[in-house]
Design an enzyme around this catalytic site. Sequence first.
Site, PDB file in Angstrom:
ATOM      1  N   SER A   6       0.868  -1.178   0.000  1.00 23.49           N
ATOM      2  CA  SER A   6       0.000   0.000   0.000  1.00 23.49           C
ATOM      3  C   SER A   6       0.908   1.232   0.000  1.00 23.49           C
ATOM      4  O   SER A   6       2.077   1.143   0.400  1.00 23.49           O
ATOM      5  CB  SER A   6      -0.955  -0.005   1.197  1.00 23.49           C
ATOM      6  OG  SER A   6      -0.256  -0.215   2.396  1.00 23.49           O
ATOM      7  N   GLU A   8       1.128   5.587   0.533  1.00 19.78           N
ATOM      8  CA  GLU A   8       0.472   6.756   1.143  1.00 19.78           C
ATOM      9  C   GLU A   8       0.896   8.063   0.473  1.00 19.78           C
ATOM     10  O   GLU A   8       2.054   8.244   0.109  1.00 19.78           O
ATOM     11  CB  GLU A   8       0.858   6.774   2.627  1.00 19.78           C
ATOM     12  CG  GLU A   8       0.252   7.900   3.415  1.00 19.78           C
ATOM     13  CD  GLU A   8       0.530   7.750   4.907  1.00 19.78           C
ATOM     14  OE1 GLU A   8       0.360   6.646   5.472  1.00 19.78           O
ATOM     15  OE2 GLU A   8       0.935   8.761   5.510  1.00 19.78           O
ATOM     16  N   ASP A  99      -3.356  14.777  15.924  1.00 16.18           N
ATOM     17  CA  ASP A  99      -2.803  15.672  16.954  1.00 16.18           C
ATOM     18  C   ASP A  99      -3.481  17.016  16.815  1.00 16.18           C
ATOM     19  O   ASP A  99      -3.701  17.489  15.693  1.00 16.18           O
ATOM     20  CB  ASP A  99      -1.287  15.823  16.740  1.00 16.18           C
ATOM     21  CG  ASP A  99      -0.571  14.492  16.936  1.00 16.18           C
ATOM     22  OD1 ASP A  99      -0.687  13.927  18.033  1.00 16.18           O
ATOM     23  OD2 ASP A  99       0.067  14.017  15.974  1.00 16.18           O
ATOM     24  N   PHE A 206      11.815  15.410  11.429  1.00 13.45           N
ATOM     25  CA  PHE A 206      10.491  14.795  11.490  1.00 13.45           C
ATOM     26  C   PHE A 206      10.500  13.625  12.481  1.00 13.45           C
ATOM     27  O   PHE A 206       9.576  13.455  13.277  1.00 13.45           O
ATOM     28  CB  PHE A 206      10.129  14.336  10.075  1.00 13.45           C
ATOM     29  CG  PHE A 206       8.723  13.853   9.936  1.00 13.45           C
ATOM     30  CD1 PHE A 206       7.659  14.658  10.315  1.00 13.45           C
ATOM     31  CD2 PHE A 206       8.454  12.590   9.420  1.00 13.45           C
ATOM     32  CE1 PHE A 206       6.352  14.209  10.182  1.00 13.45           C
ATOM     33  CE2 PHE A 206       7.152  12.134   9.285  1.00 13.45           C
ATOM     34  CZ  PHE A 206       6.101  12.949   9.671  1.00 13.45           C
ATOM     35  N   HIS A 256       3.843  -0.846   3.693  1.00 19.60           N
ATOM     36  CA  HIS A 256       3.096   0.394   3.428  1.00 19.60           C
ATOM     37  C   HIS A 256       4.133   1.504   3.231  1.00 19.60           C
ATOM     38  O   HIS A 256       4.896   1.816   4.147  1.00 19.60           O
ATOM     39  CB  HIS A 256       2.193   0.711   4.627  1.00 19.60           C
ATOM     40  CG  HIS A 256       1.439   1.994   4.500  1.00 19.60           C
ATOM     41  ND1 HIS A 256       0.229   2.094   3.831  1.00 19.60           N
ATOM     42  CD2 HIS A 256       1.706   3.248   4.958  1.00 19.60           C
ATOM     43  CE1 HIS A 256      -0.213   3.332   3.891  1.00 19.60           C
ATOM     44  NE2 HIS A 256       0.664   4.061   4.565  1.00 19.60           N
TER      45      HIS A 256
HETATM   46  P1  FAD Z   1      -4.233   6.698  19.566  1.00 20.93           P
HETATM   47  O1  FAD Z   1      -4.265   5.294  19.173  1.00 20.93           O
HETATM   48  O2  FAD Z   1      -5.465   7.302  20.142  1.00 20.93           O
HETATM   49  O3  FAD Z   1      -3.017   6.878  20.593  1.00 20.93           O
HETATM   50  C1  FAD Z   1      -2.544   8.158  20.981  1.00 20.93           C
HETATM   51  C2  FAD Z   1      -1.886   8.089  22.345  1.00 20.93           C
HETATM   52  O4  FAD Z   1      -2.887   7.916  23.356  1.00 20.93           O
HETATM   53  C3  FAD Z   1      -0.924   6.922  22.537  1.00 20.93           C
HETATM   54  O5  FAD Z   1       0.115   7.352  23.371  1.00 20.93           O
HETATM   55  C4  FAD Z   1      -1.768   5.853  23.223  1.00 20.93           C
HETATM   56  O6  FAD Z   1      -0.985   4.968  24.024  1.00 20.93           O
HETATM   57  C5  FAD Z   1      -2.693   6.714  24.084  1.00 20.93           C
HETATM   58  N1  FAD Z   1      -4.023   6.105  24.199  1.00 20.93           N
HETATM   59  C6  FAD Z   1      -4.738   5.528  23.208  1.00 20.93           C
HETATM   60  N2  FAD Z   1      -5.947   5.109  23.644  1.00 20.93           N
HETATM   61  C7  FAD Z   1      -6.007   5.432  24.936  1.00 20.93           C
HETATM   62  C8  FAD Z   1      -6.995   5.268  25.916  1.00 20.93           C
HETATM   63  N3  FAD Z   1      -8.193   4.699  25.621  1.00 20.93           N
HETATM   64  N4  FAD Z   1      -6.725   5.721  27.184  1.00 20.93           N
HETATM   65  C9  FAD Z   1      -5.528   6.298  27.464  1.00 20.93           C
HETATM   66  N5  FAD Z   1      -4.546   6.485  26.559  1.00 20.93           N
HETATM   67  C10 FAD Z   1      -4.781   6.069  25.315  1.00 20.93           C
HETATM   68  N6  FAD Z   1      -1.806  12.099  11.681  1.00 20.93           N
HETATM   69  C11 FAD Z   1      -2.636  12.955  11.029  1.00 20.93           C
HETATM   70  O7  FAD Z   1      -2.903  14.062  11.553  1.00 20.93           O
HETATM   71  N7  FAD Z   1      -3.167  12.663   9.804  1.00 20.93           N
HETATM   72  C12 FAD Z   1      -2.916  11.485   9.194  1.00 20.93           C
HETATM   73  O8  FAD Z   1      -3.420  11.246   8.099  1.00 20.93           O
HETATM   74  C13 FAD Z   1      -2.064  10.529   9.849  1.00 20.93           C
HETATM   75  N8  FAD Z   1      -1.808   9.338   9.305  1.00 20.93           N
HETATM   76  C14 FAD Z   1      -1.060   8.416   9.999  1.00 20.93           C
HETATM   77  C15 FAD Z   1      -0.881   7.145   9.457  1.00 20.93           C
HETATM   78  C16 FAD Z   1      -0.130   6.187  10.132  1.00 20.93           C
HETATM   79  C17 FAD Z   1       0.044   4.816   9.530  1.00 20.93           C
HETATM   80  C18 FAD Z   1       0.487   6.517  11.376  1.00 20.93           C
HETATM   81  C19 FAD Z   1       1.335   5.508  12.104  1.00 20.93           C
HETATM   82  C20 FAD Z   1       0.323   7.781  11.920  1.00 20.93           C
HETATM   83  C21 FAD Z   1      -0.474   8.738  11.255  1.00 20.93           C
HETATM   84  N9  FAD Z   1      -0.715   9.996  11.781  1.00 20.93           N
HETATM   85  C22 FAD Z   1      -1.527  10.898  11.117  1.00 20.93           C
HETATM   86  C23 FAD Z   1      -0.103  10.400  13.059  1.00 20.93           C
HETATM   87  C24 FAD Z   1      -1.057  10.150  14.249  1.00 20.93           C
HETATM   88  O9  FAD Z   1      -2.229  10.916  14.108  1.00 20.93           O
HETATM   89  C25 FAD Z   1      -0.321  10.569  15.528  1.00 20.93           C
HETATM   90  O10 FAD Z   1       0.734   9.683  15.761  1.00 20.93           O
HETATM   91  C26 FAD Z   1      -1.193  10.723  16.768  1.00 20.93           C
HETATM   92  O11 FAD Z   1      -0.399  11.337  17.788  1.00 20.93           O
HETATM   93  C27 FAD Z   1      -1.747   9.430  17.337  1.00 20.93           C
HETATM   94  O12 FAD Z   1      -2.754   8.920  16.583  1.00 20.93           O
HETATM   95  P2  FAD Z   1      -3.285   7.417  16.894  1.00 20.93           P
HETATM   96  O13 FAD Z   1      -4.424   7.180  16.000  1.00 20.93           O
HETATM   97  O14 FAD Z   1      -2.174   6.482  16.887  1.00 20.93           O
HETATM   98  O15 FAD Z   1      -3.810   7.671  18.395  1.00 20.93           O
END
Ligand code: FAD
Length: 282
Positions: A6, A8, A99, A206, A256
């Site tokens: 895949s 991106e 974020d 980054f 990916h």
């Molecule tokens: P989560 O899974 O919610 O985790 C965030 C943090 O909170 C972690 O430290 C986790 O341990 C903690 N946490 C999670 N759930 C809980 C809970 N229930 N209770 C307490 N703590 C918790 N960013 C963008 O803005 N746009 C994008 O398109 C984008 N694409 C991405 C694609 C990939 C493949 C990856 C790996 C990252 C991408 N990101 C993107 C970055 C991502 O948004 C950031 O890394 C963000 O800080 C975390 O998102 P997450 O979905 O992993 O969050």
Amino acid sequence: MSLELSIEFFPPQTTEGMEKLRTTVARLAVLRPEFFSVTYGAGGSTRDRTLAAVMEIAAAGHSAAPHLSCIGSTHDGVREMLVAFTERGIRRIVALRGDLPSGMNDAGEFRYANELVAFIRSETGDRFNIEVAAYPEWHPQARSPRDDLLNFKRKVDAGANSAITQYFYNADAYEHFVDQARALGVAVPIVPGIMPIANFSKLARFSDACGAEIPRWMRRKFESLGDDADSIRAFGLDVVTELCQRLIERGAPGLHFYSMNQAGLTLELCNRLGLGPARQAA
Ligand code: FAD
């Protein structure tokens, strides 16, 4: 088992950028990726552009998945996006927390990505294939590796079909993460995210921000190459090819690529890995 690729992109800001993306997609299509994905700007800042890029890719006959982040969003706002995706025939979403952009203080109605995954499932059932993010070197805000792993599991338990990792250059971290996830009963594919290296100083900045480590031996070598773009490209290709080879040998379910909207490095890496057009045509 076949290896799924895949790729991106980020959503272009200009008409010229979109034109260039079309060309890039056409060049990368020879790899027959399972899907192309398009990132989503913090706080929904690229909402329309992400959707436009996804539709361009789909119109060219390829499977395309928008990323969707939830931080700063309301349930109604996300529901609207899900309707827009459904109306356009989109069947795959990369679901993220995202974020909060600097200056934006309202976290909205979702706190974490597991809540977004659960919301998508409750609103749309099995309509979408949902990918989530995973962090072999741990998410920078995680309280502990164990917490991060359990939080990752929450996303899968909420209904994610598979995961894509943050990029890394240390295969041990990925293997350890996968082993730990499996030990917790997480069975979904965990696809390593691969960042080709074009510009080392940009990558270093980054990586500091997103918590991905560049191993010291690589950092020192890149630094020693100064501004020699050709040598940086050549060394980067060697390192990332070896990383991918090892991941494939150890059974990674796919790769990916974070293409940064460029075709060249991803194509070259796939050619070196024997995943280029020849394999795809076989
Ligand atoms: P989560 O899974 O919610 O985790 C965030 C943090 O909170 C972690 O430290 C986790 O341990 C903690 N946490 C999670 N759930 C809980 C809970 N229930 N209770 C307490 N703590 C918790 N960013 C963008 O803005 N746009 C994008 O398109 C984008 N694409 C991405 C694609 C990939 C493949 C990856 C790996 C990252 C991408 N990101 C993107 C970055 C991502 O948004 C950031 O890394 C963000 O800080 C975390 O998102 P997450 O979905 O992993 O969050």
